[in-house]
Every structure is written in C-alpha cells, then in structure tokens.
Design a protein around this motif. Structure first.
Motif, short mmCIF file in Angstrom:
data_model
loop_
_atom_site.label_atom_id
_atom_site.label_comp_id
_atom_site.label_asym_id
_atom_site.label_seq_id
_atom_site.Cartn_x
_atom_site.Cartn_y
_atom_site.Cartn_z
N VAL A 198 -7.71 -4.34 0.04
CA VAL A 198 -6.97 -5.49 0.95
C VAL A 198 -8.09 -6.44 1.20
O VAL A 198 -7.82 -7.50 0.99
N GLY B 152 -7.54 6.18 2.28
CA GLY B 152 -7.48 5.19 2.91
C GLY B 152 -8.75 4.25 2.93
O GLY B 152 -8.24 2.99 2.87
N PRO B 153 -9.84 4.46 2.84
CA PRO B 153 -11.07 3.50 2.82
C PRO B 153 -10.78 2.67 1.74
O PRO B 153 -11.16 1.38 1.53
N LYS B 154 -10.48 3.21 0.37
CA LYS B 154 -10.28 2.43 -0.83
C LYS B 154 -9.13 1.48 -0.49
O LYS B 154 -9.23 0.40 -1.08
N ALA B 155 -8.15 2.06 -0.14
CA ALA B 155 -7.12 1.02 0.12
C ALA B 155 -7.43 -0.06 0.98
O ALA B 155 -7.35 -1.45 0.60
N ALA B 156 -8.12 0.12 2.01
CA ALA B 156 -8.85 -1.04 2.73
C ALA B 156 -9.70 -1.93 2.13
O ALA B 156 -9.62 -3.12 2.25
N LEU B 157 -10.35 -1.42 1.44
CA LEU B 157 -11.31 -2.41 0.52
C LEU B 157 -10.74 -3.11 -0.47
O LEU B 157 -10.69 -4.40 -0.48
N LEU C 197 0.89 -1.15 0.16
CA LEU C 197 -0.09 -0.04 -0.04
C LEU C 197 0.92 1.23 0.00
O LEU C 197 1.89 1.24 0.62
N ARG D 19 -1.53 6.39 2.91
CA ARG D 19 -2.92 6.86 2.93
C ARG D 19 -3.16 8.29 3.56
O ARG D 19 -2.46 8.60 4.51
N ARG E 177 -5.29 9.08 5.64
CA ARG E 177 -5.83 9.15 7.04
C ARG E 177 -4.79 8.47 7.84
O ARG E 177 -4.74 8.58 9.20
N ALA E 178 -3.74 7.87 7.42
CA ALA E 178 -2.73 7.46 8.29
C ALA E 178 -1.95 8.44 8.97
O ALA E 178 -1.67 9.36 8.55
#
Lengths: 309, 309
Positions: free
Chosen positions: A262, A255-260, A232, A235, A237-238
C-alpha cells in the motif's frame, strides 16, 4: 500441438501458422458464443406476470412499461410525478395491458419503498398461498439474510464510504496545494462480490465508483492529487480474519507485506495496488467466466456458518 | 502476416506455429510487464511526509502506521478505540516516527470526519502557504467539484441504491414463494466510472456490489429468485440525455430496444444485460488498459461544460 499437424493437409503448406490462427479464433469465438449467447426468451411467459416497475414515468422505465403492456403483464408503475405516470398508464391500457395500477412515490424518502411494495402486493395479489403460515423462529431462506439489510447497508455506507467522501472533500484543498495523495484501502469484496457480504460489498463498490470518477475529474482539470485504490485480501493479523474463520477457506496473507505494498503504491502515485498480486489478474478477469466463478464461491464457503454470521 | 515469414529461418521448419506462439506470448508478456510494472518507489520520499491514517488501531492500518513510522513520516492516527490507538502510537514512537498524534473517532457519526481533518491540519500544519488568500467567487479546481459531494452522495445513495435494497428486502419473501425475478437497471457508469459523476457512480457501483453478493447468497441457499443486472447506455428518449448534451459526445441508443433487451434478460433470468452490446466487451475489458481509457475519457468530454453542470 497435434492440431496443426492434423490441419496441415488442408492448409497452405507454406503457411500453417494461419490455419492455427483461424482454428484458435474459431475456437475462442465458439467458446465466447456458447458462454454469452444464452437466450431462450419466450414472450408468452410474461403474459399475466406480476411486475412492479420503478422509475416508470420516463426513459427506459416508460419503455419497459409499454413492452410489458403489449406482452400482457399485470403492472404496478411507480415514479415521482403523478401526471407523467397517468399518461404512461393510459398508454399501457391502449397497448392492451390487462391490469395497470400506479402509485406516485419519491424514493428519496426512506419510508416510501415499504408503501410501494405493500401497494403492489395488495393490487397484484400476493404470491400463491403458502401451504402453511410462516413458522416462528428463524426466518426461511430468502428472508433471513436480508433481515436488516437496509440498516446494515446504511451503517456500512456511512462507515466504509461516506466518511471517506467527507474526509476527501475536507482534505482536498490542502492536498491540492501540496500535490498530495489519497490512498483508499478497499478489499477484494470491492471489485468481486461474494456471498453474505452485500452491505459491505456495496460500500466497497461505492468507493471504487466514487474515487474512480473523482480520479477522472481531477485528471481532466489538471489537479495533481493522486488517488491509489488498494485491493487487499484477508490479512493474517486483521481482526476481521477472526470473523471469517470457519466461514471462508480463503487463506490470509501477511499483514506487514500488504501494508508495504500500500505504501509503495501511495508513494509512487500508482492508480491501483493489488495484494496478493494474483488479485490483479482476478480483477482483470472478473466477469469473464461467471459460471465457474459461482461454482468456486460455493466450494470456498461454509454456507451454514456464513448464514449464521 | 509478415511475422511468421520473418521468423521461419530460425524456427523449426516443420513447426513454425510454435515460433509464432512463443513470439506472441513473449510480446504479450512484455506488454503486460511494461503496463503493470510501474514501480519507482523511493523510501526517502516519505521522510517528513504528512500522513493522516484512518483505521489505524488494527489490521492493515496498524501495519501502515509502523511502516510510515520507520520511514520518518509525520503521522495523525485515528480509529474508534483510544486504548488501541495509544498502543500503536507508542510503537510508532519506538520505531522512530518524528511526530505522531492521535484522535479517537467513530466514523459512524457523520460529523466526525470534519473534526478529524481539522485536527490533522492543526497538528501537521497546513499546506505550504498560498501566495494569496483564496479568491471569492467560484472555488478553485480541486474544491469546486467536491462541493456538496457528501450531500449529493447521500441523496444519490438513497434514491439509486438504498431504495432498491428496501424494495428488495420487502419483496423478497413474496418473490421467493413465486420464484420471481429482480431486474436492476444500472448504467455504464455502474461498472465504468467517468468524470463528474462520482456520487452517481458510487450509487450504481453499490448496486453492483450489493446485488452481486445477494445473487451468491440466494444461490448457495438454493433460493430460486433471479437477479438480472442491466448495464444500459444513454437512451435517446431519456430525460437525462438532455442534461448530457454538450457535456459528453457519447451517442444515445434507441430507448425501446434497450427496454426490450432488459425484458428479455429478466424473462430468461440472465445474470446480466448489456445494451448496446459493445458495453459487455467494455465491461469484460475494464481495467485492462487504464491509460488509453483515461485518454479517451478526456477526448469525449467537454470539461468546462461538465464542471459547470
């Protein structure tokens, strides 16, 4: 576009595709050659060179010692077993090494490396004397950023690597039963190192090596536990993004897109997840153009801010 | 050879090179697409899934928690700071997570991961009951080869990684003065992990990350210390070759030649040395064809001997 036309008189008129193929391959070959053939080795440059050689009692370390001895370098050899070292030292002397010293040392002990370096400096002499004693205050470049490198590396390895190994080995029996998944979150600094991140990159690289090998182990033993390695970027929000502001000009991704990404990767048991997507291309091409990459890293970095961080 | 001929009726008669170009690019694109587009994600598959999530208090960990909560997974969240975790747990409940537990834990403490895994198993329940209790004697696959993984990783990291960091940070002042060289000997298991080598690969990967980053650091600060990373295959004289006999069918390369390649690379301040040469191509292409690579590793390995080693 213009090239096939220029070439066509020489090429078979019915098959100009071949001319282009040959031209392309020759061009690529030449590019590859000029990039990767970079050898101006002068054996005389190693005469009198001061060399500290670890692992010198066997294998490639032993062979290195013999080459350096023949070339007239000054040597400090170190390895675990004194008897083996003495044999290598004897051989080096026979091959004409002007100065050969040895120190038996076990690198499994954290206090040993300091003793070895001190021994080497004592025996081979320090660098040519500095014009003045090192100034007090901030250390000069070459010292400042490895200050605490060992402590920081040890800490990073526990937090960002060994804890993952521990969690994995403890959870694996249960995951084996449930045909579960391991999702490992790494960062671009895992496959592609940049400046001022050596302890962190070391830990993230270690993750890559460990889980890459474990994936093969599970695979050849037909254990159905998936391992998904996620690369990744920053992000938005990181909390770490804060620390990077002013240091890097790299743009943060949502961030939310990166998490999705994953979660999708984990659920579909994909071996790798790259977010943003261009990182995949970057990882596939890492190593291909080292010189431009170094240049780009220089451009993207605020050096003084990074060094102070 | 036959393709341009087949296509020529449809292509412009004066420029068949373009048709081939388009065909090649389309073919490559399709290949790339089929290889890397591998998504059959079904969100319903995560309903009731049991998920242990580390680093869940912020950044991508927090985002992951929210996604899993929406998808109806059962969650155990862990991170360093309890107050942050409680906030995330509250948000997860609001998003509809059926079960959310949390445990504050600092992964910098080596004894913590065990507590976390035990907590997760207690809260989310173990895997579906096994038909019979685990047999005494050798552990089943999925457990055997991670037995001692932590101890072995720690040891490997000290011997094959941390000692290099120590030596480097101690020697760097002197090397800076003398515009010296660091030559790091790694192996093919550094960039390319194989089976049954996870602790070793982790340490060799860590070397790659640490010194790759350090090289950039030295570079941007104009410190003239060269770093040469050497990727070597099995040598015929290496004592480790003994251990690999019967495990791998990989052929060993001559030790003295490998050593000379290392010395040339160090003396010419090359960033990388690959011996045998084909390893360079292998490293440039690592990651390109993951599925065939996995197959080749399976072919090259004597699984039962490797597992017992």
């Amino acid at each position: 576009m213009s090239l096939p036309a220029v070439l066509s008189p020489a090429a078979e008129p019915t098959d100009p595709g071949w001319a282009m193929k040959v031209l392309l391959l020759t061009g690529l070959g030449a590019l590859f050659f000029s990039y990767y053939w970079d050898d101006n080795f002068d054996p005389a440059s190693l005469q009198g060179a001061r060399v500290l050689l670890t692992g010198a009692s066997a294998g490639v370390g032993e062979e290195l010692a013999y080459h350096y001895a023949r070339l007239g370098s000054h040597l400090v050899l170190t390895a675990h077993t004194e008897a083996l070292l003495q044999k290598v030292v004897g051989n080096c002397r026979k091959l004409g090494a002007p100065k050969v010293f040895f120190i038996a040392a076990d690198m499994a002990s954290p206090e040993v490396p300091e003793r070895v370096v001190q021994f080497a400096l004592d025996k081979l002499g320090p660098a040519p004397p500095r014009p003045r004693p090192p100034p007090p205050g901030p250390a000069p470049p070459g010292q400042e950023f490895v200050r605490d490198a060992v402590t920081r590396s040890r800490h990073r390895l526990q937090v960002n690597f060994l804890s993952y190994v521990q969690l994995t080995s403890l959870a694996l029996p249960s995951l084996t039963d449930s045909k579960g998944s391991l999702v490992v979150v790494s960062s671009l600094l895992g496959p592609v190192p940049t400046s001022f991140s050596s302890p962190y990159s070391a830990a993230k690289f270690a993750l890559d090596g460990f889980f890459g090998s474990l994936r093969r182990e599970l695979d050849v033993q037909d254990v159905n536990v998936a391992i998904t390695m996620c690369v990744l970027g920053l992000r938005d929000r990181a909390s770490t993004a804060e620390g990077f502001r002013g240091v890097s000009r790299a743009k943060a991704a949502p961030g939310p897109k990166a998490a999705l990404a994953v979660i999708r990767g984990g659920a579909t048991r994909a071996p790798g997840v790259f977010y943003p997507w261009r990182f995949h291309l970057l990882c596939l091409l890492r190593g291909w153009l080292p010189h431009p990459r170094a240049w780009f890293i220089r451009q993207e970095l605020n050096v003084s801010a990074a060094a102070a961080a």
